[in-house]
Design an enzyme around this catalytic site. Structure first.
Site, PDB file in Angstrom:
ATOM      1  N   ASP A  87       0.845  -1.190   0.000  1.00  0.00           N
ATOM      2  CA  ASP A  87       0.000   0.000   0.000  1.00  0.00           C
ATOM      3  C   ASP A  87       0.884   1.244   0.000  1.00  0.00           C
ATOM      4  O   ASP A  87       2.045   1.196   0.403  1.00  0.00           O
ATOM      5  CB  ASP A  87      -0.889   0.019   1.250  1.00  0.00           C
TER       6      ASP A  87
ATOM      7  N   ASP B  67       2.248   4.762   9.452  1.00  0.00           N
ATOM      8  CA  ASP B  67       2.708   3.396   9.163  1.00  0.00           C
ATOM      9  C   ASP B  67       4.221   3.296   9.334  1.00  0.00           C
ATOM     10  O   ASP B  67       4.736   2.344   9.926  1.00  0.00           O
ATOM     11  CB  ASP B  67       2.344   3.006   7.727  1.00  0.00           C
TER      12      ASP B  67
ATOM     13  N   GLU C  50       5.278  -5.126   5.950  1.00  0.00           N
ATOM     14  CA  GLU C  50       4.467  -4.521   4.884  1.00  0.00           C
ATOM     15  C   GLU C  50       5.062  -3.200   4.425  1.00  0.00           C
ATOM     16  O   GLU C  50       4.850  -2.782   3.286  1.00  0.00           O
ATOM     17  CB  GLU C  50       3.038  -4.311   5.406  1.00  0.00           C
ATOM     18  N   GLU C  51       5.831  -2.550   5.292  1.00  0.00           N
ATOM     19  CA  GLU C  51       6.356  -1.222   4.988  1.00  0.00           C
ATOM     20  C   GLU C  51       7.701  -1.241   4.275  1.00  0.00           C
ATOM     21  O   GLU C  51       8.241  -0.177   3.964  1.00  0.00           O
ATOM     22  CB  GLU C  51       6.486  -0.410   6.282  1.00  0.00           C
TER      23      GLU C  51
ATOM     24  N   ASP D 161       2.596  -6.673   9.795  1.00  0.00           N
ATOM     25  CA  ASP D 161       1.947  -5.470   9.284  1.00  0.00           C
ATOM     26  C   ASP D 161       1.911  -4.532  10.487  1.00  0.00           C
ATOM     27  O   ASP D 161       1.105  -4.719  11.400  1.00  0.00           O
ATOM     28  CB  ASP D 161       0.540  -5.764   8.785  1.00  0.00           C
TER      29      ASP D 161
ATOM     30  N   LEU E 291       0.923  -1.475  11.214  1.00  0.00           N
ATOM     31  CA  LEU E 291      -0.287  -0.725  11.578  1.00  0.00           C
ATOM     32  C   LEU E 291      -1.345  -0.952  10.510  1.00  0.00           C
ATOM     33  O   LEU E 291      -1.484  -0.169   9.565  1.00  0.00           O
ATOM     34  CB  LEU E 291       0.013   0.758  11.758  1.00  0.00           C
ATOM     35  N   ASP E 292      -2.091  -2.005  10.677  1.00  0.00           N
ATOM     36  CA  ASP E 292      -3.171  -2.314   9.744  1.00  0.00           C
ATOM     37  C   ASP E 292      -4.346  -1.376   9.983  1.00  0.00           C
ATOM     38  O   ASP E 292      -4.707  -1.094  11.129  1.00  0.00           O
ATOM     39  CB  ASP E 292      -3.624  -3.763   9.953  1.00  0.00           C
TER      40      ASP E 292
ATOM     41  N   GLU F 118      -0.367 -11.050   7.012  1.00  0.00           N
ATOM     42  CA  GLU F 118      -1.748 -10.839   7.444  1.00  0.00           C
ATOM     43  C   GLU F 118      -2.499 -12.173   7.517  1.00  0.00           C
ATOM     44  O   GLU F 118      -2.958 -12.578   8.586  1.00  0.00           O
ATOM     45  CB  GLU F 118      -2.469  -9.873   6.492  1.00  0.00           C
TER      46      GLU F 118
END
Length: 396
Positions: free
Chosen positions: A122, A128, A151-152, A170, A172-173, A333
């Site tokens: 994302d 994040d 994820e980052e 992840d 900070l979902d 996730e």
């Protein structure tokens, strides 16, 4: 009360303290909690009272629910794993404070002109990235982590050659929900480092360690940042939830041995996408909300659009939470949450296959995700065509 009994009582409450605890825990061990009470808790313990009353209070303190680290000690968890989890919980306390702080709405917005991101990721937001930095810093400090896959980050980060564990996360979902105060969460999974690939080049080593099958998870969990901050975790022997007590700074066991109900009466999905769904999924939803499915009661819809929040509700009340399109990430996730679901007696699936049996092929690999009660999940999968193939690329 005689002078000698008063002296005895005073001495009783001033026995030597044990060695100080590490900075990751500020809660005294059970048999000494009376000596270091929280601000509003047991101040009267130092008032001269009958010894029988003091003994009764000691028994109540000793019987209080364990903290997360005490629970791990009672379960015989490995020392290295306990140290790692202590650092993860410390990082999540900092993130909990961060998401509740003034000014977090601005931090939750995507950066203007942020540029391209790797496929499957994302667009980054400052909140994040701050959360990711907090976790990375804590994992480095632990000395127990070889690789972090987040994820980052486009690629896994190699942290230490001798760290025994691999962490996927992840950080900070649901951060896009911060501005309107909707719950968010942190998701994480822990694997053993693959020592058999230690001879390979660093980048290849990091990649292979990060792409382990979910069946190899040592532990997995999430932290829900909401009206309460709840850390839900499994070490492969049941799923347990701990609630943060802000007066002590400790996660206290509040939901031992969680069991998701075999069947619920709630489904969680974005109904606005109904006309993009395949026939099987539309038929399933139409059937259960009319009360014409295997369970003869009408289902209700509950959808937060925050994965951790929707899964947490499903874990407690039962039912099914889903995103039928290729949207959620397998590694950090789907795998951790499916591990938790299975350990609580539920199921995680892509609509056809057990999530934990799917071998990841890339770090940010996306797939449909269905999580929930065992009977609900099996009924859903019986409709066959439930994976959404049409994916217009929704903005929200």
């Amino acid at each position: 009360m005689t002078l000698s009994s008063v002296s005895s009582l005073i001495l009783r409450h001033h026995t030597p303290l044990p060695p100080p605890l590490p900075p990751t825990s500020n809660r005294p061990p059970p048999h000494h909690r009376l000596l270091l009470p929280p601000p509003f808790a047991r101040r009267r313990a130092f008032v001269c009272r009958p010894l029988a009353a003091a003994a009764t209070e000691d028994m109540a303190v000793a019987a209080s629910p364990p903290t997360l680290l005490e629970h791990m000690g009672q379960a015989g968890a490995a020392a290295d794993l306990t140290v790692l989890v202590a650092h993860i919980q410390s990082a999540c306390k900092r993130i909990a404070a961060l998401v509740a702080s003034p000014g977090n709405a601005e931090l939750s917005r995507a950066k203007a002109g942020a540029g391209a991101v790797a496929a499957g990721r994302d667009a980054p937001k400052p909140l994040d990235e701050l959360s990711n930095d907090i976790i990375l810093s804590s994992l480095r400090s632990s000395g127990k982590v070889a690789v972090l896959a987040s994820e980052e980050n486009d690629l896994p980060i190699w942290i230490s050659d001798d760290g025994p564990y691999v962490v996927v996360t992840d950080p900070l979902d649901g951060s896009h929900n911060i501005e309107v105060s909707i719950p968010t969460g942190t998701i994480f999974g822990i694997y053993d480092r693959l020592v058999e690939v230690d001879h390979l080049p660093l980048e290849e080593r990091a990649q292979l360690n990060s792409l382990q099958s979910g069946t190899r998870l040592v532990a997995a969990g999430y932290v829900l940042y909401s009206s309460a901050t709840i850390l839900c975790i499994s070490f492969g022997a049941g799923t347990h939830a701990f609630t943060l007590d802000w007066s002590t700074g400790e996660f206290i066991l509040t939901h031992p041995s969680l069991q998701i109900p075999p069947r619920g009466q709630i489904y969680s999905v974005n109904d606005a996408r109904y006309f993009d769904w395949p026939e099987g999924l539309r038929k399933y939803i139409d059937t259960i909300r009319q009360g014409k499915g295997q369970y003869p009661k009408k289902y209700s819809a509950r959808y937060v659009c925050s994965l951790v929040a929707d899964f947490h509700r499903t874990l407690i009340y039962g039912g099914v939470a889903m995103n039928p399109r290729d949207h959620l990430r397998l590694v950090y996730e789907a795998n951790p949450l499916s591990f938790l679901a299975e350990q609580a007696g539920g199921r995680g699936s892509d609509g056809k296959n057990r999530i934990l049996s799917i071998q990841p092929v890339k770090l940010h690999q996306r797939l449909p995700l269905f999580l929930g009660s065992m009977e609900d999940m099996l009924e859903l999968e019986s409709y066959g065509d439930v994976q959404q193939k049409v994916n217009p690329g929704y903005e929200v």
